[in-house]
Design a protein around this motif. Structure first.
Motif, PDB file in Angstrom:
ATOM      1  N   ASN A 251      99.483 106.879 -10.217  1.00 40.51           N
ATOM      2  CA  ASN A 251      99.172 108.017 -11.009  1.00 40.51           C
ATOM      3  C   ASN A 251      99.630 107.939 -12.540  1.00 40.51           C
ATOM      4  O   ASN A 251      99.516 109.032 -13.409  1.00 40.51           O
ATOM      5  N   SER A 252     100.257 107.203 -12.733  1.00 38.80           N
ATOM      6  CA  SER A 252     100.791 107.122 -14.360  1.00 38.80           C
ATOM      7  C   SER A 252      99.641 106.443 -15.232  1.00 38.80           C
ATOM      8  O   SER A 252      98.906 105.777 -14.898  1.00 38.80           O
ATOM      9  N   LEU A 253      99.705 106.860 -16.335  1.00 44.59           N
ATOM     10  CA  LEU A 253      98.893 106.531 -17.392  1.00 44.59           C
ATOM     11  C   LEU A 253      99.276 105.090 -17.940  1.00 44.59           C
ATOM     12  O   LEU A 253     100.294 104.942 -18.148  1.00 44.59           O
ATOM     13  N   CYS A 254      98.312 104.307 -18.138  1.00 40.82           N
ATOM     14  CA  CYS A 254      98.665 102.834 -18.927  1.00 40.82           C
ATOM     15  C   CYS A 254      98.344 103.221 -20.440  1.00 40.82           C
ATOM     16  O   CYS A 254      97.146 103.450 -20.852  1.00 40.82           O
ATOM     17  N   THR A 255      99.470 103.570 -20.861  1.00 43.76           N
ATOM     18  CA  THR A 255      99.430 103.892 -22.346  1.00 43.76           C
ATOM     19  C   THR A 255      98.554 102.896 -23.125  1.00 43.76           C
ATOM     20  O   THR A 255      97.811 103.472 -23.953  1.00 43.76           O
ATOM     21  N   TRP A 720      99.114 109.089 -23.705  1.00 42.26           N
ATOM     22  CA  TRP A 720      97.930 108.406 -24.387  1.00 42.26           C
ATOM     23  C   TRP A 720      97.694 109.027 -25.595  1.00 42.26           C
ATOM     24  O   TRP A 720      98.616 110.227 -26.148  1.00 42.26           O
ATOM     25  N   SER A 721      96.972 108.715 -26.690  1.00 45.94           N
ATOM     26  CA  SER A 721      96.835 109.390 -28.261  1.00 45.94           C
ATOM     27  C   SER A 721      95.416 110.203 -27.978  1.00 45.94           C
ATOM     28  O   SER A 721      94.327 109.614 -27.849  1.00 45.94           O
ATOM     29  N   ASP A 722      95.684 111.430 -28.126  1.00 50.86           N
ATOM     30  CA  ASP A 722      94.362 112.363 -28.351  1.00 50.86           C
ATOM     31  C   ASP A 722      94.103 112.249 -29.766  1.00 50.86           C
ATOM     32  O   ASP A 722      94.260 111.467 -30.540  1.00 50.86           O
ATOM     33  N   HIS A 723      92.897 113.207 -29.945  1.00 52.63           N
ATOM     34  CA  HIS A 723      92.119 113.249 -31.034  1.00 52.63           C
ATOM     35  C   HIS A 723      92.961 113.272 -32.347  1.00 52.63           C
ATOM     36  O   HIS A 723      92.705 112.597 -33.330  1.00 52.63           O
ATOM     37  N   CYS A 724      93.890 114.228 -32.322  1.00 51.07           N
ATOM     38  CA  CYS A 724      94.592 114.640 -33.584  1.00 51.07           C
ATOM     39  C   CYS A 724      95.664 113.552 -33.603  1.00 51.07           C
ATOM     40  O   CYS A 724      95.949 113.173 -34.763  1.00 51.07           O
TER      41      CYS A 724
END
Length: 986
Positions: A251-255, A720-724
Motif C-alpha cells: 500500500n505504499s507509494l513508489c515515490t 508523490w509530487s502534487d500539482h503545486c
C-alpha cells in the motif's frame, strides 16, 4: 638459444625418467637449465612432458608426477598445463584420459597466479578452454555409454570425473570469476556457440540414457543434470543479488514512479513518451519493481493526478496523459520489458496489465474520490482506452474488472453521465484535431469565411485549450502549429485588389492565428513553433524568436524600424480615425513597428506631453484595432520595464497594466470578445514571466532553499509530487540551476536520520533529478562530490558522509549516474530525439575544471604491475565528446587518488559505500543498465579499495564490476590480475 634450451630440457626429462629421479631432484636440475627470470612456459616444458607422458596407450606416471611438481613450484603455469591437456587429452585413450582428469582434480582447487596481467588473463582463457574440453569429453563419454560397449565402466568413471570438475569450476568463486572474465574478453563467437552445442548434446545424451532404464547409470544422471543447470545459470549465480532486501509494501507509494509521471503529465505535455518509457524501464530494473507493480503505480499516479487537479489548471493535462498517453506508455513498456519488437502487434492480452488493474481496485477510497471529482468512472475509461488503443486487455478482462469494481464500489459512476466530464471532453476533442488539421490544408483564399468560422469557434469557451491538449496527447501539436504558422503567413498582408470585406477577413484570420500561436508558444515552448518545416523564415517564427524566447531581451532601440511607417501608425492611433484592417498597411509590418510607436507614446508620456487619459485612449484604440498589436506592445513593454531603474518603471508599468484590463465593448466588433479573452491571457502571462518567482511562495523574501524545503517536505509526507509541488520545484530549478538543486537534495538526503524516510529521500531525490538528468548528474560529479572528497565540502553531513547518510548518498549517486548514462545513450542512438528533449531546462557550465578544488597528485605506491598504473588514468581520456561520461570518469579518478593515499577517512568510507552499492545493485536484471557506469571504473580504484578495505567486496564482485562483454580496452586483464591478487582475502 630457445631451441637449445628446449633440447636440454627434453634430454633432462628423458634422463630423469631413465634414472627414476625424485620430484625434488627433477626440480633442482630443471632450474639449472632454465635461465634466471624465465619459466618453463617460455620453452614449452608442459607440452613436452605431456607429449612424452601420453605417447603410449597408458600414461607415464613418473613424467606426470614431474609435471605436477613443476606446477606446485611454479616452474610451469596452470594456464600452459590446461591448454596442453585440452589439446592432447582424448577419449580414445581412456587410461591416459583418466590420469589427466586425476591431475586436474588435484590441481583445480589450488590454482593461483602471481604473474603479470597477461599471465592472469591467460589463466582465465585456459579455464574457458578447459570448460569446453570437459563438456566435449562428457558428451563423448555419454555417447560411448549409449553404445553399451564393453568398456562402459571406464566411460562412467570418466563422466563422473568430468562432471565433478565442471561442478568445481562452477562453484568456486575464484574460478567462476576468472571464467566470467574470460567469457567477457573473448570475441570468439564460435567458441560460445560450440559450448552451447556441447551442453545441448550432453543433455540429449543423458536423457536418452535415463530413458534406457540402465540401473548402473542412475548415479550418473543427477550430477550431469546438475552441471547442465549450473552452466546455464552461470551468470545468474554470479550476479545474484547480495544486497539487502528491498522493503516494498503493497500500500505504499513508489515515490520515484509517481513523481516521474507528474513531471511528464504537467511539465512535458509535448513529449512523445519515449524518454519516459526508457527512464521507467531503467528505474524498474534498478529498483526491482515487477512489471505488474510498475503498471499499477502508473495507473494509481494517473488517478491521484486527476483527483488532485480537478477544477484546476492542471486538470486537462492530467486527463490527456491518463486517457491518451498512459495506454501507449503501458504498450511501450510491455514491449520493452518482454523483449518484443517496438512495432510488432500485440498477439495476446497481457496478464500483467490485467493484474495491475485488479490491484488498482484495492484502493477504493482513491477511486471513489477520483470518480466523484471527475464525474465519471475513471477505471472504466482507462480500461476501454487500453483495450482499444493497445489490445493489452481483452473484452473478457474489461468485463471482469468492471464487475469487480462495481461490487467494491457504492454505485460507480458511468463514463457517459454528462457532457462536461473531463474524460469525455478530451476523448471527443481527439478526432476534432484531425478535422481541424484537414481544414487548415484547404485553399486559404477560397475558404476565408469557413476558416474564419472554424478558428473563431475554437476561441470560444474552453475549446482552444481542449484542442491543444488533445493535440499534445496524440502527438499532433507540432503539425497543428506548423499549419497555423503557414496560415498566418498566407494572411499577413492584403492582396492588391482585395475588397474591404476580404481585407477585413484576412485581418481577422491573421489576428486569430497570431494569438493562437502566441498562446501555444507560451504553453508549450517556442521549440514547438521553431521545430516546424518552414525553416524559421516566416514572420511569426522571426517575431517569436525575438520577443517570446526565454532569457533573451531583444533590441530595445528598434533602429531597424522605418520612421515613415512608424509615423503613419502613430498618426492612425492618436487620431483614432483610421482602420488598420482596411488594407492600408501590412499587418506583419504593423506588428514589427508597434514597439517603436509605443516608445514614442511612452516618451511623450514621461515628458508629460500627454495625460493619463490620453494614453489610455490610445492604448484602447490599439487593442480594438487588432489584438495582435496589443500583444506586440505588451511584449516590448515587458522587456523595457526589466531594463529600467526602479524610479522609471512606474509609467511603462501603468501602460502594461492597462493593456491587461478588460475593455467593455458591445458585440458589434466581429469576434472581438473571443479574441480579447485570448489576448488578455497572453498579456498576463507576459507580465507574469517578468517575475519568475511569482507563484512559488506567498513570501517572496524567502530563500530558494527555504521554498524548496517546503516543497520537498510535501513530497516526503505525501509520497508523490502534487500539482503545486511539481510546478514550484520546476520554477525553482529554472532559477537556481542544477548545481543548487543537487546540493539541496544531497543535504536533504544526508541529514535524514530515520532509515525509512532516508530511503524515501533517495527515491524522491532521484525522481526530482529527472527534471534534467544529465545536468543534475554532471553537477553531482563535478561540483558536489569533488568538494566532499577533498575535505572542502560545505554540506551539513553526518560525519562528512561516513555515516548512514553517506550510504544513502552513495545509493543516490549510483542510481542517478546510471539513469543519466542510460538516458544519454538512448538519446545518442536516436538522433531524432535530440531536438525533442524536454528535460533540458537550463544551460549549465560544462567546464569540468571547477574552481575550489584540485585533484591531489597520485601517490606513489608499489603496484603489482605496470598495466594497473597505466589504466588508473586511462578511462578519462576516452569520453572527450561526452561531458557526462567525462565528468563521472574524472570523479572516479579523484576517488582513485583518495583511495591511493591508503588512509581510513570518512571520505574513504563514502567511496567504499559507492563501490559496495554498485556491486549490490549489479544483478542479472540490472547488468545491462549498469554497464555504462561500470565501464568508467578505473581498475586501480578497486585495487586500492581492496588493499585498504579487504572485506569490502568478494572477488566475484571484482569480476562483476570490471569485466564487461566486448571489452576492448584490456580492462579484463587487469580484472583477472586483481582477482588473482586477492584470491585469499575473503
Amino acid at each position: 638459444m630457445t631451441e637449445s634450451t628446449e633440447q636440454k630440457l627434453k634430454h633432462l626429462m628423458r634422463k630423469a625418467w631413465r634414472e627414476r629421479w625424485t620430484d625434488l631432484m627433477w626440480g633442482i636440475y630443471v632450474k639449472e637449465v632454465i635461465p634466471a627470470g624465465s619459466t618453463g612456459d617460455t620453452y614449452n616444458l608442459a607440452e613436452s612432458i605431456l607429449k612424452q607422458a601420453l605417447i603410449g596407450p597408458s600414461p607415464n606416471s613418473k613424467l606426470l608426477s614431474y609435471l605436477q611438481y613443476s606446477l606446485n613450484v611454479q616452474i610451469v603455469s596452470y594456464s600452459a598445463v590446461f591448454e596442453n591437456i585440452c589439446l592432447q587429452g582424448s577419449i580414445q585413450k581412456t587410461r591416459c584420459l583418466l590420469e589427466l582428469l586425476h591431475l586436474l582434480e588435484q590441481s583445480l582447487k589450488h590454482i593461483s597466479c602471481s604473474g603479470s596481467a597477461d599471465e592472469c588473463a591467460a589463466l582465465a582463457s585456459s579455464l574457458m578452454s578447459l570448460e569446453t574440453w570437459l563438456w566435449g569429453i562428457t558428451s563423448e563419454g555419454l555417447t560411448k555409454l549409449s553404445e553399451a560397449s564393453s568398456t562402459s565402466n571406464s566411460y562412467t568413471v570418466i563422466c563422473h570425473y568430468t562432471t565433478g570438475l565442471l561442478s568445481t569450476l562452477y562453484e568456486e568463486k575464484y574460478l567462476v570469476s576468472l571464467l566470467y572474465i574470460a567469457r567477457c574478453c573473448t570475441s570468439d563467437q564460435f567458441a560460445a556457440n560450440n559450448l552451447a552445442t556441447l551442453v545441448n548434446q550432453t543433455e540429449s545424451n543423458i536423457k536418452h540414457l535415463a530413458g534406457a532404464g540402465n540401473p548402473t547409470l542412475e548415479n550418473l544422471v543427477e550430477p550431469v543434470e546438475k552441471v547442465i543447470r549450473q552452466c546455464r545459470l552461470f551468470e545468474n549465480d554470479l550476479f545474484k543479488e547480495n544486497g539487502p532486501e528491498k522493503p516494498f509494501y503493497e500500500n505504499s507509494l513508489c515515490t520515484d514512479i509517481h513523481t516521474l509521471i507528474s513531471w511528464e503529465a504537467l511539465l512535458r505535455p509535448t513529449s512523445d513518451g519515449l524518454e519516459l518509457t526508457r527512464q521507467l524501464e531503467v528505474l524498474q530494473k534498478l529498483r526491482g519493481y515487477s512489471a505488474t507493480q510498475l503498471y499499477c503505480e502508473i495507473l494509481r499516479a494517473c488517478c491521484l493526478g486527476l483527483a488532485e487537479t480537478a477544477d484546476s489548471p492542471g486538470e486537462l493535462r492530467w486527463a490527456v496523459f491518463t486517457f491518451l498517453k498512459a495506454p501507449l506508455l503501458l504498450l511501450r513498456l510491455h514491449r520493452s520489458i518482454f523483449g518484443l519488437d517496438p512495432n510488432s502487434p500485440i498477439g495476446e492480452p497481457s496478464p500483467e496489465v490485467a493484474v495491475a488493474f485488479e490491484r488498482l481496485l484495492c484502493y477504493p477510497g482513491l477511486l471513489e474520490t477520483t470518480d466523484a471529482k471527475c464525474h465519471c468512472n475513471v477505471v472504466e475509461g482507462l480500461l476501454n482506452e487500453v483495450k482499444m488503443r493497445t489490445s493489452l486487455l481483452s473484452e473478457w478482462h474489461v468485463t471482469s474488472i468492471l464487475s469487480k469494481r462495481e461490487s467494491l464500489s457504492r454505485g460507480g459512476l458511468k463514463l457517459e453521465t454528462t457532457n462536461t466530464q473531463i474524460a469525455t471532453l478530451v476523448l471527443r476533442a481527439e478526432p476534432t484535431v484531425a478535422s481541424i488539421l484537414k481544414t487548415l490544408d484547404t485553399d486559404y483564399a477560397k475558404n476565408q469565411d469557413t476558416l474564419l468560422k472554424v478558428l473563431s469557434h475554437l476561441l470560444s469557451g474552453q475549446s482552444f485549450e481542449l484542442i491543444l491538449n488533445a493535440a499534445t496527447g496524440t502527438g499532433k501539436l507540432r503539425a497543428f502549429a506548423t499549419k497555423l504558422v503557414r496560415f498566418n503567413e498566407a494572411n499577413r498582408q492584403p492582396a492588391g485588389s482585395d475588397p474591404s470585406k476580404t481585407a477585413n477577413s484576412r485581418a481577422l484570420l491573421f489576428d486569430i492565428s497570431f494569438l493562437m500561436l502566441c498562446r501555444i508558444t507560451q504553453m508549450y515552448g517556442i521549440e514547438v513553433i521553431l521545430s516546424g518545416e518552414l525553416g524559421g523564415e516566416t514572420f511569426f517564427e522571426q517575431w517569436a524568436s525575438e520577443w517570446l524566447k526565454p532569457n533573451q531581451a531583444p533590441d530595445l532601440l528598434l533602429n531597424r524600424c522605418d520612421p515613415m511607417l512608424t509615423d503613419q501608425l502613430l498618426k492612425a492611433l492618436t487620431s483614432g480615425e483610421s482602420d488598420l484592417r482596411s488594407g492600408s498597411v501590412r499587418w506583419h509590418d504593423a506588428c514589427f513597428h508597434v514597439p517603436a510607436v509605443i516608445r514614442e507614446i511612452l516618451a511623450a508620456y514621461e515628458s508629460q506631453l500627454v495625460s493619463d487619459e490620453e494614453v489610455e485612449r490610445i492604448l484602447d484604440t490599439l487593442r480594438t484595432q487588432m489584438c495582435c498589436l496589443s500583444v506586440c506592445a505588451a511584449a516590448w513593454l515587458r522587456f523595457y520595464i526589466q531594463v529600467q531603474p526602479m524610479n522609471l518603471k512606474g509609467k511603462p508599468t501603468m501602460m502594461l497594466d492597462h493593456l491587461m484590463t478588460p475593455l467593455s465593448l458591445d458585440d458589434s466588433k466581429e469576434h472581438y470578445r473571443e479574441r480579447s479573452v485570448l489576448m488578455l491571457q497572453i498579456i498576463r502571462r507576459l507580465a507574469q514571466d517578468e517575475n519568475p518567482l511569482q507563484g512559488i511562495s506567498d513570501n517572496q523574501d524567502q530563500s530558494l532553499d527555504h521554498q524548496l524545503s517546503k516543497l520537498w517536505n510535501k513530497i516526503l509526507n505525501h509520497g508523490w509530487s502534487d500539482h503545486c509541488t511539481t510546478v514550484g520545484i520546476d520554477r525553482l530549478f529554472k532559477i537556481g540551476g542544477a548545481t543548487w538543486l543537487v546540493t539541496s537534495l544531497v543535504k536533504a538526503v544526508i541529514k535524514e536520520q530515520s532509515s525509512d524516510k532516508r530511503q524515501r529521500c533517495v527515491e524522491g531525490a532521484l525522481s526530482v533529478a529527472h527534471l534534467d538528468l544529465e545536468s543534475c548528474a554532471i553537477s553531482l560529479a563535478t561540483r558536489v562530490l569533488p568538494f566532499l572528497l577533498t575535505h572542502s565540502s560545505m554540506l551539513a553531513s553526518d560525519e562528512e558522509t561516513g555515516g548512514p547518510g553517506g550510504k544513502a548518498l552513495a545509493q543516490l549517486t549510483v542510481l542517478l549516474f546510471t539513469a543519466a548514462l542510460n538516458n544519454q545513450i538512448a538519446s545518442d542512438s536516436d538522433p531524432s530525439t535530440a531536438s525533442k528533449k524536454s528535460g533540458s531546462k537550463r544551460a549549465i557550465d560544462w567546464d569540468l575544471n571547477t574552481p575550489g578544488f584540485r585533484y591531489p597528485p597520485l601517490k606513489k605506491v608499489a603496484l603489482h604491475d605496470d598495466e594497473l598504473e597505466a589504466l588508473c588514468v586511462a578511462s578519462s581520456t576516452t569520453h572527450e565528446n561526452k561531458p557526462l561520461s567525462n565528468a563521472i570518469a574524472n570523479l572516479m579518478q579523484l576517488m582513485t587518488r583518495v583511495a591511493g593515499d591508503g588512509i581510513i577517512t570518512p571520505q574513504l568510507a563514502f567511496i567504499s559505500y559507492f563501490i559496495q552499492t554498485m556491486a549490490e545493485i549489479t544483478s542479472i536484471k540490472t547488468k545491462e543498465v549498469m554497464k555504462p557506469l561500470l565501464s568508467l571504473i578505473p581498475p586501480a580504484l578497486v585495487f586500492y579499495m581492496l588493499a585498504v578495505w579487504p572485506g569490502l567486496m568478494s572477488i566475484s564482485d571484482v569480476a562483476k564490476l570490471l569485466a564487461h562483454p566486448g571489452d576492448e580496452m584490456g580492462v579484463g586483464k587487469i580484472a583477472a590480475r586483481i582477482v588473482c591478487a586477492f584470491k585469499n582475502t575473503n
